[in-house]
Design an enzyme around this catalytic site. Structure first.
Site, PDB file in Angstrom:
ATOM      1  N   CYS A 159       0.834  -1.203   0.000  1.00  0.00           N
ATOM      2  CA  CYS A 159       0.000   0.000   0.000  1.00  0.00           C
ATOM      3  C   CYS A 159       0.872   1.258   0.000  1.00  0.00           C
ATOM      4  O   CYS A 159       0.647   2.184  -0.787  1.00  0.00           O
ATOM      5  CB  CYS A 159      -0.903  -0.022   1.233  1.00  0.00           C
ATOM      6  SG  CYS A 159      -1.840   1.494   1.489  1.00  0.00           S
ATOM      7  N   CYS A 193      10.419 -25.791  14.971  1.00  0.00           N
ATOM      8  CA  CYS A 193       9.248 -25.300  15.720  1.00  0.00           C
ATOM      9  C   CYS A 193       8.513 -26.431  16.436  1.00  0.00           C
ATOM     10  O   CYS A 193       8.222 -26.358  17.628  1.00  0.00           O
ATOM     11  CB  CYS A 193       8.267 -24.607  14.784  1.00  0.00           C
ATOM     12  SG  CYS A 193       8.999 -23.441  13.639  1.00  0.00           S
ATOM     13  N   HIS A 211       7.015 -26.919  20.143  1.00  0.00           N
ATOM     14  CA  HIS A 211       5.630 -26.443  20.195  1.00  0.00           C
ATOM     15  C   HIS A 211       4.595 -27.512  19.869  1.00  0.00           C
ATOM     16  O   HIS A 211       3.401 -27.228  19.857  1.00  0.00           O
ATOM     17  CB  HIS A 211       5.455 -25.226  19.287  1.00  0.00           C
ATOM     18  CG  HIS A 211       6.080 -23.998  19.858  1.00  0.00           C
ATOM     19  ND1 HIS A 211       5.570 -23.344  20.957  1.00  0.00           N
ATOM     20  CD2 HIS A 211       7.187 -23.303  19.502  1.00  0.00           C
ATOM     21  CE1 HIS A 211       6.328 -22.300  21.248  1.00  0.00           C
ATOM     22  NE2 HIS A 211       7.324 -22.261  20.385  1.00  0.00           N
ATOM     23  N   ARG A 252       7.691 -11.852  15.917  1.00  0.00           N
ATOM     24  CA  ARG A 252       7.621 -12.979  16.853  1.00  0.00           C
ATOM     25  C   ARG A 252       8.311 -14.215  16.276  1.00  0.00           C
ATOM     26  O   ARG A 252       9.045 -14.908  16.974  1.00  0.00           O
ATOM     27  CB  ARG A 252       6.154 -13.302  17.191  1.00  0.00           C
ATOM     28  CG  ARG A 252       6.013 -14.372  18.260  1.00  0.00           C
ATOM     29  CD  ARG A 252       6.534 -13.846  19.593  1.00  0.00           C
ATOM     30  NE  ARG A 252       6.754 -14.875  20.604  1.00  0.00           N
ATOM     31  CZ  ARG A 252       7.899 -15.529  20.787  1.00  0.00           C
ATOM     32  NH1 ARG A 252       8.927 -15.287  19.987  1.00  0.00           N
ATOM     33  NH2 ARG A 252       8.033 -16.403  21.750  1.00  0.00           N
ATOM     34  N   CYS A 287      11.576 -16.211  17.684  1.00  0.00           N
ATOM     35  CA  CYS A 287      11.580 -17.657  17.975  1.00  0.00           C
ATOM     36  C   CYS A 287      12.884 -18.270  17.481  1.00  0.00           C
ATOM     37  O   CYS A 287      13.572 -18.968  18.218  1.00  0.00           O
ATOM     38  CB  CYS A 287      10.427 -18.356  17.276  1.00  0.00           C
ATOM     39  SG  CYS A 287       8.854 -18.165  18.104  1.00  0.00           S
TER      40      CYS A 287
END
Lengths: 260, 192
Positions: A106, A170, A174, A216, A220
């Site tokens: 944009c 990950c 997790h 984020r 990680c």
């Protein structure tokens, strides 16, 4: 405005350090911190960033256009629920874009800024503002276009990959060690009950950070000694699409969120 | 004549590629490259054993285990001195350093930092197990290459991946096993 922001941040840090001892459930603790901050300061850091984002949204770029001239997926200037449907494929760019990437598009394509003129802090502030219009909405991400399906597949693979000198990945924490603790916080069930996709963008009071999911994900990787993917890159987008799709149907409790 | 000799080679090439089992396709690796060189290199250089754990999501099928374990065992090297227990004080500095071995983040038992619970508790490790050659060897080998005992586990392969030297691993073994070590004489942070 600026000095007020610093004062609020100061109060937040004081509260955070005073209450850091013996915190039980991190989400309950975050709620408590938020209440305390609201009582003492009267306004939250998230609200200040949203205000700043709104000002930037309505600022005219070199082309004379504001961001209201941009389509975030539901039509020109329509923001209500738009962020809950990202990432998605956009016909005008021929690319899958997330909130951060679409804001960049944009600012450069519609508002006429040069890519080098776009400041990350401005993108994040606008992301906070646009995301705030999706509070209470359900995550609705689709895999309609081949580009979306390809990125999803890549995101899934990256999520389960083992790589780097520490063999990290990950899912290894997790998925396998959900609820277990390495360091301060227990591992979130990012694909399941914790609905982690709905927690970002957020203000992170423990470190005074204003982050989108892009930041984020980079953190990680960084925390576990793995090289970080560049902002706005495809691997970040792929992981986002995978996580968002896994959290489809989850209701956004509050965007921007207020987390530990 | 020459062409005939080439045929078996040409046939063998795709076979070798298939055996190496790369996890990411070439087009996926191209996408990963947009993440920057240092990030992409990690995936471009993904090791075959990492690829195997990725493909099977950390649960290797039984028929792959014997070969996998054998290959992981073969990676283990020992200190030149032959001693598997080194200097426990040096070992403590390695164990309790976030940037170095970061052991305490997952294991409970450190007298310096509050431990996590991703891995088993190591509280008073040496007092419970003694210092026999078998215990020293097991402890050393698990730290050197955890995948030789626990395929695809989250624990770093400190020796096999070059994160610690054999001598440094022997120091950590001493920190865990030596009855004089702070690890065995001082209470663990958070112990009740």
């Amino acid at each position: 405005m600026r000095s007020k922001a610093w004062w609020v941040v100061g109060v937040a840090l004081l509260l955070a350090s005073a209450l850091a001892q013996g915190s039980p459930d991190p989400r309950e603790e975050a709620k408590r911190q938020k209440e305390l901050l609201l009582q003492t300061a009267g306004i939250l850091p998230t609200e200040l960033v949203v205000q700043q984002g709104e000002e930037l949204f309505n600022r005219k770029g070199p082309s004379g256009k504001t961001m209201a001239e941009c389509d975030f997926g539901l039509g020109k200037g329509v923001l209500e629920g738009a962020a809950a449907r990202l990432p998605r494929y956009f016909l005008d760019t021929g690319r899958v874009e997330d909130l951060d990437g679409r804001i960049l598009t944009c600012m450069t394509r519609v508002q006429g800024f040069k890519p080098s003129e776009v400041r990350r802090s401005e993108v994040v502030a606008v992301a906070f503002y646009i995301a705030s219009k999706s509070t209470g909405h359900k995550i609705q991400v689709r895999l309609l276009f081949p580009q979306e399906r390809e990125l999803y597949a890549l995101g899934e693979k990256l999520f389960y990959a083992r790589s780097g000198p520490r063999d990290v990945g990950c899912a290894t924490c997790h998925v396998t060690y959900v609820g277990k603790r390495a360091g301060v916080l227990p591992y979130a069930d990012v694909l399941g009950k914790d609905k982690s996709w709905t927690h970002w963008p957020a203000y992170r009071y423990s470190n005074d950070q204003i982050w989108t999911m892009q930041d984020r994900i980079r953190a990680c990787y960084g925390n576990i000694g793995h090289p970080q993917p560049a902002l706005y890159s495809l691997p970040i987008l792929a992981l986002e699409l995978f996580m968002a799709y896994q959290n489809n149907g989850a209701v956004v409790e509050e965007w921007p969120a207020f987390v530990r | 004549m020459k062409a005939k000799k080439l045929i078996p080679i040409l046939l063998a090439v795709p076979l070798v590629v298939a055996l190496a089992q790369s996890y990411f396709s070439p087009s996926e690796l191209e996408a990963i490259k947009t993440g920057g060189k240092t990030y992409a290199d990690v995936f471009l250089n993904q090791r075959p054993d990492q690829a195997l754990c990725s493909i099977h999501r950390n649960r290797l099928p039984g028929d792959l285990l014997p070969k996998f374990l054998e290959e992981q065992r073969a990676l283990i090297k020992y200190p030149q001195s032959g001693k598997l227990m080194g200097d426990w004080k040096k070992g403590g500095a390695i164990f309790n350093n976030l940037q170095k071995a970061n052991c305490f983040s997952c294991h409970f038992g450190s007298p310096v930092h509050l431990g996590g619970d991703v891995g088993p508790s190591l509280e008073k490790y040496g007092l419970k197990r003694g210092q026999s050659e078998a215990v020293q060897r097991y402890t050393y080998e698990v730290i050197y290459n955890s995948w030789a005992y626990f395929p695809c586990t989250v624990m770093y392969r400190f020796g096999a991946q070059g994160l610690l030297t054999p001598e440094e691993i022997a120091d950590v073994v001493a920190y865990l096993l030596d009855p004089e070590s702070d690890f065995n004489t001082k209470p663990a942070v958070g112990s009740k």
